[in-house]
Structures are given as structure tokens and as C-alpha cells.
Design a protein around this motif. Structure first.
Motif, PDB file in Angstrom:
ATOM      1  N   ASN A 161      81.200   7.283  85.844  1.00 42.91           N
ATOM      2  CA  ASN A 161      82.054   6.346  85.174  1.00 42.91           C
ATOM      3  C   ASN A 161      83.212   5.927  85.886  1.00 42.91           C
ATOM      4  O   ASN A 161      84.052   6.617  86.328  1.00 42.91           O
TER       5      ASN A 161
ATOM      6  N   THR B  86      76.778  -0.609  79.597  1.00 47.74           N
ATOM      7  CA  THR B  86      76.650   0.200  78.318  1.00 47.74           C
ATOM      8  C   THR B  86      77.654  -0.599  77.363  1.00 47.74           C
ATOM      9  O   THR B  86      78.759  -0.466  77.384  1.00 47.74           O
TER      10      THR B  86
ATOM     11  N   LEU C 280      79.936   2.963  72.862  1.00 43.89           N
ATOM     12  CA  LEU C 280      79.863   4.305  73.282  1.00 43.89           C
ATOM     13  C   LEU C 280      78.774   5.384  73.079  1.00 43.89           C
ATOM     14  O   LEU C 280      78.359   6.291  73.859  1.00 43.89           O
ATOM     15  N   GLN C 281      77.948   4.711  72.178  1.00 38.90           N
ATOM     16  CA  GLN C 281      76.652   5.433  71.897  1.00 38.90           C
ATOM     17  C   GLN C 281      75.722   5.170  73.278  1.00 38.90           C
ATOM     18  O   GLN C 281      75.109   6.396  73.583  1.00 38.90           O
TER      19      GLN C 281
ATOM     20  N   MET D   7      77.262   7.884  75.774  1.00 34.95           N
ATOM     21  CA  MET D   7      76.747   9.219  75.429  1.00 34.95           C
ATOM     22  C   MET D   7      75.500   9.555  75.475  1.00 34.95           C
ATOM     23  O   MET D   7      74.989  10.600  75.961  1.00 34.95           O
TER      24      MET D   7
ATOM     25  N   THR E  44      74.772  10.128  79.140  1.00 26.55           N
ATOM     26  CA  THR E  44      75.503  11.449  79.691  1.00 26.55           C
ATOM     27  C   THR E  44      74.607  12.444  78.983  1.00 26.55           C
ATOM     28  O   THR E  44      74.661  13.498  80.000  1.00 26.55           O
ATOM     29  N   ALA E  45      74.237  12.499  78.034  1.00 29.62           N
ATOM     30  CA  ALA E  45      73.580  13.593  77.523  1.00 29.62           C
ATOM     31  C   ALA E  45      71.893  13.811  78.285  1.00 29.62           C
ATOM     32  O   ALA E  45      71.285  15.077  78.554  1.00 29.62           O
TER      33      ALA E  45
END
Length: 94
Positions: A21, A78, A81-82, A85, A88-89
Motif C-alpha cells: 500500500n 481499490t 476500504l472493503q 481489507m 489484505t485478508a
């Protein structure tokens, strides 16, 4: 599902998924672009089978794409924010 498809976009078998990021919220906390590029290249030199996705805030899309291109990585937009995330997950940890 969106993140899974984004990671599968490499189109090849990979050893690890690395998410970078480039947005820091404040300019004083941000690296210069070349430092991101150099770090990603060093990671690739250590493991050529990495899949690296570069993300950033929507307002930094040009910068995100530039860093991704210079480091032979993939820039992924992106819009929320979802999305951040989810990527990232689905990245590898540690």
C-alpha cells in the motif's frame, strides 16, 4: 470473491502474495516512489515467484500505477476500504 479474482490475475503459480500500500495518509509519513520500487525489486530478487499487488488511495491511482509498472508488479484499484481489507485478508502473512 473480488479479492480472489484479483489475486488470480497473475495468471501463473506463485509462491507468496505480497500486498504493498503506497498511501500513508500524510505526505510526511510516505516513502518516495523509488523506495517502494527498490523494496519490491529486492523482494523479487529474493523470490522470483512472488505475486505483488500495489494499491493506494483512489486519489493516488497514477502514482500506484507508476510504482507497479516500475517494479514489474500489478496495480489494483481499490475503490473502497472493503476492497483494501479483502485484498489484505487474501495476501500471505509473515
Amino acid at each position: 470473491e473480488w479479492a480472489r479474482l484479483a489475486w488470480e490475475g497473475a495468471g501463473r503459480s506463485v509462491s507468496r502474495r505480497v500486498l504493498v500500500n503506497v498511501s500513508a495518509g500524510e505526505p510526511s509519513r510516505s516513502w518516495v516512489d523509488e523506495r517502494y520500487v527498490d523494496t519490491i525489486k529486492a523482494l523479487r530478487n529474493a523470490d522470483a515467484d512472488l505475486d505483488v499487488i500495489v494499491i493506494g488511495a483512489p486519489g493516488e491511482w497514477d502514482r500506484t500505477q507508476s510504482i507497479a509498472a516500475a517494479s514489474a508488479s500489478r496495480g489494483v484499484a481499490t475503490p473502497s476500504l472493503q476492497h483494501v481489507m479483502a485484498l489484505t485478508a487474501a495476501a500471505d502473512s509473515g
